[in-house]
Design a protein around this motif. Sequence first.
Motif, PDB file in Angstrom:
ATOM      1  N   TYR A  42       0.463   4.612  -2.314  1.00 35.74           N
ATOM      2  CA  TYR A  42       0.575   5.974  -1.779  1.00 35.74           C
ATOM      3  C   TYR A  42       1.528   6.802  -2.637  1.00 35.74           C
ATOM      4  N   HIS A  43       2.732   6.281  -2.893  1.00 42.69           N
ATOM      5  CA  HIS A  43       3.696   7.032  -3.697  1.00 42.69           C
ATOM      6  C   HIS A  43       3.145   7.310  -5.092  1.00 42.69           C
ATOM      7  N   GLU A  50      -0.629   1.747   6.765  1.00 39.42           N
ATOM      8  CA  GLU A  50       0.809   1.663   6.520  1.00 39.42           C
ATOM      9  C   GLU A  50       1.451   3.017   6.243  1.00 39.42           C
ATOM     10  N   VAL A  51       0.724   3.870   5.498  1.00 35.14           N
ATOM     11  CA  VAL A  51       1.322   5.147   5.126  1.00 35.14           C
ATOM     12  C   VAL A  51       1.495   6.034   6.359  1.00 35.14           C
ATOM     13  N   SER A  53       0.838  -1.206   0.000  1.00 33.77           N
ATOM     14  CA  SER A  53       0.000   0.000   0.000  1.00 33.77           C
ATOM     15  C   SER A  53       0.870   1.252   0.000  1.00 33.77           C
ATOM     16  N   ILE A  54       2.134   1.109   0.422  1.00 32.19           N
ATOM     17  CA  ILE A  54       3.058   2.245   0.358  1.00 32.19           C
ATOM     18  C   ILE A  54       3.300   2.622  -1.114  1.00 32.19           C
ATOM     19  N   LEU A  70       4.381   4.760   8.242  1.00 32.94           N
ATOM     20  CA  LEU A  70       5.637   5.128   7.575  1.00 32.94           C
ATOM     21  C   LEU A  70       6.021   6.557   7.941  1.00 32.94           C
TER      22      LEU A  70
END
Lengths: 373, 200
Positions: free
Chosen positions: A148-149, B186-187, A144-145, B190
């Motif tokens: 996001y990016h 998760e973000v 999921s990161i 992070l």
Amino acid sequence: MEIKQLKITNFRNYEQLDISFDKKVNIFIGHNAHGKTTLLESIYLLAISKSHKTYKDKALIRFKEAYSKVSAELKKDDTFLKLDIIISNQGKKVLINDVEKRKISEYIGVFNVVMFAPEDLEIVKGEPTNRRRFLDIEIGQISSIYIYHLTQYNKLLKQRNEYLKQLQQVKKIDYAYLDTLTEQLAQHGTEITKKRIDFIKTLTIYAKKLHQHISNFEEDLMIQYLSNYRLKHVNFENVFRLYKDHYQKDIEKRVTQLGIQRDDIRFMVNGIDVSDFGSQGQQRTTALAIKLSLIDFIKEETKHYPIVLLDDVLSELDDIRQTQLLDCIKDKVQTFVTTTNISGIKSDLIEKADLFCIKKFHIYKKEGEQDGE
Amino acid sequence: MHYPEAITRLIESYSKLPGIGPKTAERLAFYVANKMKEEDVLNFAKSLVAVKRELMTCPICGNITDKNPCNICRDQSRDRSVIAVVEDNKDLIAMEKMKEYRGLYHVLNGVISPINGIGPQDINIKDLLERLKDEEVSEVILATNTTIEGESTAMYIAKLLDKTDIKVTRIARGLPVGGGLEYADEVTLLKALEGRRELK
């Protein structure tokens, strides 16, 4: 990972549907346009929260209805999970065990799918955008990161391109603002590129092996990631500098020249680019090897097997390819197959499977046939 | 058929308000014409004029105010060496509710967003730079939202202040207070990890 029960309400042409699955392999048989693909689409939607067919969620709502709902009960290890996805005019709602998840990133990855469809050939044969979409969906499924990016990058790219367009009307360029946008773009672009490099590296290991088996050890597959940055060392400083060196060109062309929106993948078989010079057979083998390798890849990354969806592709595959596919699925992976005719499917698979007939958006289990004999 | 001139103009005026489309504007205009008492209409008209004539944006910080300068800018008990930069008045009020921040503010009245036609020169940045030249400010806290535009705007201002001695800080983001790790996506995690602090 296994789907035990699937319930559908007002989804495309389906009004109501409620089926349970006992076996690993489930085959849906029916004529075209009777709702086979839609069934796989509903499972895909549960996993990815998007359809593989359309960007418009509302297109999934049955004609003249207010909402559409897909629910499933899943068995993950020894626990049961309930998933719901509801699409209405107000948008999309996703629930895990009756608790609403506000962010899609909290939902994605609960279970994974690998879909085999006739369109897969486009990954090998088609335009680069098909290959980037492949990258984004498959990496997004497990990170999921990454999503996001990617969303941040795309928003920034839009802002930057719009700003470049507006620069024609201003006398003096505000480099501080251009730097700001570029710095952020470079940050996200670097992260995305790193994740794409890793993904292709790992995928190659699996795909190479599978490709050898399918081609009877006559062919050797290599996958190259063609990063648009063309950097030896991908880090923020290098990427940022690259963008800065391109300022003049960007301003001239009024659009961002560099970036992950221009990435591509190249598939090489025995040293030859299959996309341009491969035979139809080589392209098919490559597409199949890539898709099959995702099964092991997802297992490795998430510790769970994905659910495999085979949309009208099985009977298209010859004996060797079917065998290879069955080898990957074995008895570990829950698989849903659609076909118009089971005569093209290997009998080993049919013996293990539950058969379902689909007629005009109704489904019934074909009983007795495999036990009766 | 055409409406009488007065009604047409009233409909046009209502249509200029946010969230009001042509149908609603029409309904409101006819309500005023047919149903409202003259006294109420007069009061309504007076308050409309009053908010415009009596309220203004503070020439120093950009906050909405009935005094020049605004209550915050004229409050001598506040710490004048710190300025928090916020996107709009609602954010300023949110900060004030905390009752812990004693510095001054600067309201940008928007964020930079080229796709919405808002460039760096369209928000209240120029005044901020002027302020920083004249006043004795030692720290600027960038408290814009964590959206992509809020982030860009904060970074842009930081770049403009690069050559000055003023300390530039950005508000933290990460885990909500009282929230468990298991509930964070998760973000957010992070970002919380990136923004971690040393305890020893």
